[in-house]
Motif scaffolding. Structure first.
Motif, short mmCIF file in Angstrom:
data_model
loop_
_atom_site.label_atom_id
_atom_site.label_comp_id
_atom_site.label_asym_id
_atom_site.label_seq_id
_atom_site.Cartn_x
_atom_site.Cartn_y
_atom_site.Cartn_z
N GLU A 78 35.04 41.65 30.63
CA GLU A 78 34.89 40.57 32.42
C GLU A 78 35.34 39.00 31.57
O GLU A 78 35.53 38.52 32.41
CB GLU A 78 33.70 40.80 32.65
CG GLU A 78 34.01 42.28 33.07
CD GLU A 78 32.12 42.59 33.44
OE1 GLU A 78 31.31 41.86 33.73
OE2 GLU A 78 31.77 43.45 34.74
N ASP A 91 38.66 38.51 31.12
CA ASP A 91 39.94 38.57 32.06
C ASP A 91 40.69 39.43 31.33
O ASP A 91 42.18 39.70 31.61
CB ASP A 91 40.39 38.08 32.71
CG ASP A 91 41.07 38.19 33.87
OD1 ASP A 91 40.05 38.75 34.98
OD2 ASP A 91 42.19 37.02 34.10
N SER A 104 44.50 40.35 28.08
CA SER A 104 44.58 39.68 28.85
C SER A 104 45.52 38.28 29.38
O SER A 104 46.51 38.85 28.11
CB SER A 104 43.37 38.78 29.62
OG SER A 104 43.85 37.26 28.23
#
Length: 370
Positions: free
Chosen positions: A92, A95, A264
């Motif tokens: 998280e 990302d 990411s």
């Protein structure tokens, strides 16, 4: 002097930590001949508890800054009031959108599924879908009319990231590599259909890549009945991809023979952060025995360096190649750990890999081919 590539090293638990220590041996700048530095963060269960997961947040911040991470396997405690999974926090906070796991033939090892020779990459969502879904129950506990609910979601941005990177992975693998598979879009045209829409759109952008959309259940069947005659890239929802990985990797003989990469992206799908790890767990039964297979962690180092060139770091492509080739040549030469039918210890296997890397780098330097 060229800028040094910094790798954030995330220490872990049990055998996962032991294998990380072996992997770090191949990230020696003097061995690889590149500018490289390591910054370590202790993500052991003990330290996560002691810091109430603050160390995980610090490690995620460091990875966002550096762009590269190497993670050991960690323990996820079961108690709902405990520190939980560091993987969720890391994904998280950097990302992370996509996880890539590639099964490939291990030279000198016969897999359980005959006729599987070409690599298979599973490109799955790293977030959303079944993981992190809201769950609740209604009705009397234990009664036959008790109902359990789960509310899942996927976002178009994550679907697009999976679709686009699946096709870019196929282009990178080259040859006759196909983007194969997909979700159950016929049963779930709104939810799972979003990923199918993005796959179709990505196919139009990458018209040179063979594209064969197949429902997820037929994808499983195809892996066992002839779809593997060419290299494959399989895009998937989060849970579908998790299950697919656990099927695909053992098809080649061992889950320890493949690495896992969390990625990411920037707005153009360039790599912002790459975090590499082994797809297996902490193997507590092997702790302290020096018999666990280090291949996955060693290959994770090679995979991580393969993204260095895109960030302008010199020599990382050849360093990555040296690690990959040396790991696979070691098994081809008969040096294998117990799980692959050999007798080498963890340390002995890594010793052999390090020596092969040293020889390759020396020869390539002599020939001026680095």
């Amino acid at each position: 002097m060229a800028e040094a590539l910094k790798i954030i090293v995330l220490d872990g638990d049990e055998t996962g930590q032991e294998l990380l220590e072996q992997a770090i041996r191949v990230l020696d700048p003097s061995l690889l001949g590149i500018e490289l530095s390591l910054e370590r963060h202790d993500l052991s269960l003990e330290n996560r508890r002691a810091t109430s997961n603050e160390v995980v947040h610090e490690a995620a911040h460091a990875m966002r800054e550096a762009g590269f991470g190497l993670k050991a396997a960690t323990i996820t405690p079961e108690g709902k009031d405990d520190v939980g999974s560091p993987n969720r926090i890391l994904r998280e906070e950097v990302d992370g959108k996509v996880i890539v796991r590639t099964g490939r033939r291990i030279p000198g090892v016969v897999g359980p599924v005959s006729g599987v020779y070409h690599p298979i990459s599973v490109v799955r969502m790293a977030v959303e879908d079944a993981y992190g879904a809201k769950q609740w129950r209604e009705g009397s506990e234990g009664a036959l009319d008790e109902v359990a609910y789960r509310t899942e979601k996927v976002t178009r941005s994550t679907c697009r990231a999976v679709a686009e990177f699946a096709f870019r992975t196929a282009e990178r693998m080259g040859g006759e590599t196909r983007v194969y598979g997909g979700p159950k879009w016929t049963v779930s045209p709104i939810y799972e259909g979003m990923l199918k829409e993005e796959l179709d759109a990505a196919a139009s952008r990458h018209s040179d890549v063979p594209y064969e959309p197949v429902l997820i259940d037929a994808t499983y069947a195809g892996l066992l009945t002839g779809a593997t005659e060419t290299p494959l890239v399989i895009p998937a929802l989060n849970r579908d991809g998790d299950c697919l990985s656990d099927l695909v990797l053992p098809m080649f003989g061992s889950i320890a023979g493949a690495e896992s990469i969390l990625l990411s992206f920037d707005e153009d799908f360039g790599i912002d952060v790459a975090m590499a790890e082994a797809p297996h767990g902490t193997a507590p039964s092997l702790l302290g025995k020096d018999i666990a297979n280090p291949m996955a962690m060693l290959l994770a180092c090679g995979a991580l360096l393969s993204y260095g060139a895109g960030r302008g770091f010199q020599g990382t492509d050849s360093a990555s190649r040296a690690i990959y080739e040396s790991v696979l040549e070691t098994t081809a030469g008969g040096v294998k750990t117990v799980d692959l039918g050999g007798h080498a210890t963890t340390t002995e296997f890594t010793d052999a890999v390090v020596e092969k890397i040293r020889t390759k780098v020396d020869i390539w330097s002599t020939l001026g081919s680095r």
